[in-house]
Design a protein around this motif. Structure first.
Motif, short mmCIF file in Angstrom:
data_model
loop_
_atom_site.label_atom_id
_atom_site.label_comp_id
_atom_site.label_asym_id
_atom_site.label_seq_id
_atom_site.Cartn_x
_atom_site.Cartn_y
_atom_site.Cartn_z
N ASN A 55 0.86 -1.18 0.00
CA ASN A 55 0.00 0.00 0.00
C ASN A 55 0.90 1.23 0.00
O ASN A 55 2.12 1.11 0.12
CB ASN A 55 -0.95 -0.04 1.20
N PRO A 56 0.32 2.42 -0.14
CA PRO A 56 1.17 3.62 -0.18
C PRO A 56 2.07 3.80 1.04
O PRO A 56 3.21 4.26 0.90
CB PRO A 56 0.14 4.76 -0.30
N ALA B 33 -14.27 8.79 -5.59
CA ALA B 33 -14.49 7.47 -6.19
C ALA B 33 -13.90 7.41 -7.60
O ALA B 33 -13.30 6.40 -7.98
CB ALA B 33 -15.98 7.13 -6.20
N ASP B 34 -14.07 8.49 -8.36
CA ASP B 34 -13.53 8.51 -9.72
C ASP B 34 -12.00 8.43 -9.72
O ASP B 34 -11.42 7.73 -10.55
CB ASP B 34 -13.98 9.77 -10.47
N HIS B 35 -11.36 9.13 -8.79
CA HIS B 35 -9.90 9.07 -8.73
C HIS B 35 -9.43 7.68 -8.30
O HIS B 35 -8.48 7.13 -8.88
CB HIS B 35 -9.37 10.15 -7.79
N LEU B 36 -10.08 7.08 -7.28
CA LEU B 36 -9.75 5.71 -6.87
C LEU B 36 -9.93 4.74 -8.05
O LEU B 36 -9.11 3.86 -8.28
CB LEU B 36 -10.63 5.26 -5.70
N TYR B 37 -11.02 4.93 -8.79
CA TYR B 37 -11.30 4.09 -9.95
C TYR B 37 -10.23 4.25 -11.02
O TYR B 37 -9.68 3.26 -11.52
CB TYR B 37 -12.69 4.44 -10.53
N GLN B 38 -9.90 5.49 -11.37
CA GLN B 38 -8.91 5.72 -12.42
C GLN B 38 -7.54 5.17 -12.03
O GLN B 38 -6.85 4.57 -12.86
CB GLN B 38 -8.82 7.22 -12.73
N GLN C 207 -2.84 -1.11 -3.19
CA GLN C 207 -3.95 -0.21 -2.86
C GLN C 207 -4.01 0.97 -3.81
O GLN C 207 -3.00 1.61 -4.10
CB GLN C 207 -3.80 0.29 -1.42
N SER C 208 -5.21 1.26 -4.26
CA SER C 208 -5.46 2.44 -5.07
C SER C 208 -5.41 3.67 -4.16
O SER C 208 -5.47 3.56 -2.95
CB SER C 208 -6.83 2.33 -5.74
N ARG D 108 -3.99 -11.04 -12.56
CA ARG D 108 -3.11 -11.31 -11.43
C ARG D 108 -2.85 -10.10 -10.53
O ARG D 108 -2.27 -10.25 -9.46
CB ARG D 108 -1.79 -11.88 -11.95
N VAL D 109 -3.25 -8.92 -10.96
CA VAL D 109 -3.11 -7.72 -10.13
C VAL D 109 -4.47 -7.44 -9.50
O VAL D 109 -5.48 -7.32 -10.20
CB VAL D 109 -2.63 -6.51 -10.95
N VAL D 110 -4.49 -7.37 -8.17
CA VAL D 110 -5.71 -7.12 -7.41
C VAL D 110 -5.59 -5.73 -6.79
O VAL D 110 -4.57 -5.39 -6.20
CB VAL D 110 -5.90 -8.18 -6.30
N ILE D 111 -6.65 -4.94 -6.95
CA ILE D 111 -6.64 -3.58 -6.42
C ILE D 111 -7.30 -3.55 -5.06
O ILE D 111 -8.45 -3.95 -4.91
CB ILE D 111 -7.36 -2.61 -7.39
N LYS D 112 -6.56 -3.08 -4.07
CA LYS D 112 -7.09 -2.91 -2.73
C LYS D 112 -7.78 -1.55 -2.66
O LYS D 112 -7.24 -0.55 -3.13
CB LYS D 112 -5.97 -3.01 -1.70
#
Length: 142
Positions: free
Chosen positions: A44-45, A83-88, A77-78, A100-104
């Motif tokens: 994560n960041p 929500a739009d920024h997390l999505y992008q 982690q995104s 194989r890449v999972v977004i937290k």
């Protein structure tokens, strides 16, 4: 009950166990990932900052390529305040390998909105930072 011994034995009340190495310290990856005991790497960041790794999409693609040499999954982690920024950000990170890449995504109302959009786009997600019952309900209803 007596169960026969087997290396693949999993008690009936538990699913398969998957271990993830929770660090962005690539020197730890070099030491531990070749053992084959980890299903994946998660970061994560905050972990990226501790490891002096840039929290950028390009760097996460570089890290994913290294982690996926030894593991089946890379979780990251995104980030973003909407929500739009997390999505992008999630879309950009997962572009490396959608299988194989999972977004937290943080378990917040904003995170749930982003998670919904990400899953509709075919991105695998994992809710993270769940600290109370309200957040668990948000995750369960998403």
């Amino acid at each position: 009950h007596i169960f026969p011994l087997s290396l693949s034995f999993t008690p009936p009340h538990r699913g398969d166990c998957r271990l993830f190495l929770d660090t962005a310290e690539t020197s730890e990856w070099d030491a531990l990932l070749p053992s084959g005991m980890f299903f994946g790497v998660t970061c994560n960041p905050t972990l990226l900052e501790r490891a002096n790794e840039p929290c950028t999409v390009d760097n996460l693609h570089k890290l994913a390529s290294k982690a996926l040499l030894y593991t089946d999954e890379f979780m990251c982690q995104s980030w973003g305040s909407t929500a739009d920024h997390l999505y992008q950000t999630g879309m950009a990170i997962s572009e490396y390998d959608r299988e194989r890449v999972v977004i937290k995504v943080p378990v917040t109302a904003t995170g749930a909105d982003a998670a919904s959009k990400l899953t509709q786009a075919g991105v695998r997600i994992c809710f993270t930072a769940c600290y109370n019952k309200k957040q668990a309900l948000i995750a369960a209803s998403s």
